[in-house]
Design a protein around this motif. Structure first.
Motif, PDB file in Angstrom:
ATOM      1  N   LYS A  45      -6.957 -10.136   9.468  1.00 47.61           N
ATOM      2  CA  LYS A  45      -5.718 -10.555  10.122  1.00 47.61           C
ATOM      3  C   LYS A  45      -4.582  -9.545   9.896  1.00 47.61           C
ATOM      4  O   LYS A  45      -3.732  -9.355  10.770  1.00 47.61           O
ATOM      5  N   ALA A  46      -4.588  -8.887   8.732  1.00 42.85           N
ATOM      6  CA  ALA A  46      -3.499  -7.973   8.378  1.00 42.85           C
ATOM      7  C   ALA A  46      -3.610  -6.609   9.061  1.00 42.85           C
ATOM      8  O   ALA A  46      -2.622  -5.876   9.137  1.00 42.85           O
ATOM      9  N   LEU A  47      -4.795  -6.270   9.550  1.00 41.53           N
ATOM     10  CA  LEU A  47      -5.019  -4.942  10.126  1.00 41.53           C
ATOM     11  C   LEU A  47      -4.729  -4.918  11.624  1.00 41.53           C
ATOM     12  O   LEU A  47      -5.104  -5.830  12.346  1.00 41.53           O
ATOM     13  N   SER A  48      -4.109  -3.854  12.059  1.00 41.90           N
ATOM     14  CA  SER A  48      -3.773  -3.704  13.477  1.00 41.90           C
ATOM     15  C   SER A  48      -4.807  -2.918  14.263  1.00 41.90           C
ATOM     16  O   SER A  48      -4.931  -3.091  15.473  1.00 41.90           O
ATOM     17  N   ASP A  84      -0.480   3.349   2.561  1.00 37.76           N
ATOM     18  CA  ASP A  84      -0.792   4.108   1.363  1.00 37.76           C
ATOM     19  C   ASP A  84      -2.307   4.179   1.133  1.00 37.76           C
ATOM     20  O   ASP A  84      -2.982   3.143   1.088  1.00 37.76           O
ATOM     21  N   ALA A  85      -2.845   5.388   0.981  1.00 36.28           N
ATOM     22  CA  ALA A  85      -4.290   5.583   0.820  1.00 36.28           C
ATOM     23  C   ALA A  85      -4.806   4.913  -0.452  1.00 36.28           C
ATOM     24  O   ALA A  85      -5.866   4.270  -0.429  1.00 36.28           O
ATOM     25  N   PHE A  86      -4.085   5.046  -1.562  1.00 33.32           N
ATOM     26  CA  PHE A  86      -4.526   4.416  -2.806  1.00 33.32           C
ATOM     27  C   PHE A  86      -4.561   2.906  -2.649  1.00 33.32           C
ATOM     28  O   PHE A  86      -5.504   2.247  -3.095  1.00 33.32           O
ATOM     29  N   GLY A  87      -3.554   2.344  -2.016  1.00 36.28           N
ATOM     30  CA  GLY A  87      -3.513   0.902  -1.794  1.00 36.28           C
ATOM     31  C   GLY A  87      -4.680   0.423  -0.952  1.00 36.28           C
ATOM     32  O   GLY A  87      -5.296  -0.608  -1.248  1.00 36.28           O
ATOM     33  N   GLU A 100      -1.485 -11.174  -2.633  1.00 37.96           N
ATOM     34  CA  GLU A 100      -0.213 -10.473  -2.891  1.00 37.96           C
ATOM     35  C   GLU A 100      -0.330  -8.998  -2.528  1.00 37.96           C
ATOM     36  O   GLU A 100       0.595  -8.427  -1.931  1.00 37.96           O
ATOM     37  N   LEU A 101      -1.457  -8.390  -2.884  1.00 38.47           N
ATOM     38  CA  LEU A 101      -1.662  -6.971  -2.588  1.00 38.47           C
ATOM     39  C   LEU A 101      -1.671  -6.732  -1.079  1.00 38.47           C
ATOM     40  O   LEU A 101      -1.021  -5.796  -0.587  1.00 38.47           O
ATOM     41  N   ILE A 102      -2.395  -7.548  -0.350  1.00 44.70           N
ATOM     42  CA  ILE A 102      -2.432  -7.431   1.115  1.00 44.70           C
ATOM     43  C   ILE A 102      -1.029  -7.566   1.688  1.00 44.70           C
ATOM     44  O   ILE A 102      -0.610  -6.783   2.542  1.00 44.70           O
ATOM     45  N   ASP A 103      -0.285  -8.569   1.208  1.00 44.12           N
ATOM     46  CA  ASP A 103       1.081  -8.770   1.699  1.00 44.12           C
ATOM     47  C   ASP A 103       1.961  -7.563   1.389  1.00 44.12           C
ATOM     48  O   ASP A 103       2.799  -7.171   2.217  1.00 44.12           O
ATOM     49  N   ASP A 104       1.780  -6.958   0.220  1.00 38.20           N
ATOM     50  CA  ASP A 104       2.592  -5.789  -0.157  1.00 38.20           C
ATOM     51  C   ASP A 104       2.242  -4.558   0.676  1.00 38.20           C
ATOM     52  O   ASP A 104       3.128  -3.823   1.118  1.00 38.20           O
ATOM     53  N   ILE A 105       0.968  -4.328   0.882  1.00 47.50           N
ATOM     54  CA  ILE A 105       0.534  -3.098   1.562  1.00 47.50           C
ATOM     55  C   ILE A 105       0.686  -3.189   3.072  1.00 47.50           C
ATOM     56  O   ILE A 105       1.143  -2.247   3.720  1.00 47.50           O
ATOM     57  N   PHE A 106       0.325  -4.328   3.636  1.00 45.28           N
ATOM     58  CA  PHE A 106       0.241  -4.437   5.099  1.00 45.28           C
ATOM     59  C   PHE A 106       1.362  -5.265   5.713  1.00 45.28           C
ATOM     60  O   PHE A 106       1.195  -5.824   6.783  1.00 45.28           O
ATOM     61  N   LYS A 107       2.512  -5.300   5.043  1.00 41.53           N
ATOM     62  CA  LYS A 107       3.622  -6.082   5.608  1.00 41.53           C
ATOM     63  C   LYS A 107       4.239  -5.419   6.805  1.00 41.53           C
ATOM     64  O   LYS A 107       4.097  -4.293   7.114  1.00 41.53           O
TER      65      LYS A 107
END
Length: 125
Positions: free
Chosen positions: A41-44, A72-75, A118-125
């Motif tokens: 869902k988070a990916l475009s 971010d590649a690391f994320g 939380e990580l998904i929300d931070d990276i893909f907001k």
């Protein structure tokens, strides 16, 4: 959409509370699917490439997501690693039924869902 990643998380919690091994196993599986669907869902720009839906998504996160999603590649690699770990736990829960699967594994799966969300929300907001 009638079902979301949150629905899978709610079912995972319900399964854990059954208080038996089958519930703990089902908890781990539903936790993984919560993570999987939250990610999709988070990916475009993710499209299924035909190599096995689950591994395909992990490969996309490791190799293409930072460039195509402009993140971010690391994320992205961290997300891929966590999703792969959850996938391994799900496979253990689903297929290695001769091995014990205890409540602590189910609880760990639920904790991973919370951190992952939380990580998904931070990276893909």
């Amino acid at each position: 959409m009638s079902v979301t990643d949150v629905c899978f998380k709610e079912v995972a919690l319900y399964n854990k509370d059954l208080g038996k091994e089958i519930g703990w196993r089902m908890c781990s599986g539903r936790a993984y699917y919560s993570m999987y669907h939250k990610t999709v869902k988070a990916l475009s720009h993710y499209t299924y490439a035909g190599t096995g839906t689950h591994q395909d998504l992990i490969e996309y996160l490791k190799n293409d997501a930072s460039r195509l999603e402009k993140k971010d590649a690391f994320g992205c690699k961290r997300v891929a690693y966590m999703l792969n770990q959850a996938k391994s736990e799900r496979k253990l829960a689903d297929y290695d039924i001769d091995k014990d699967f205890n409540e602590s594994l189910a609880v760990a799966s639920l904790k991973m869902v919370a951190k992952y969300s939380e990580l998904i929300d931070d990276i893909f907001k």
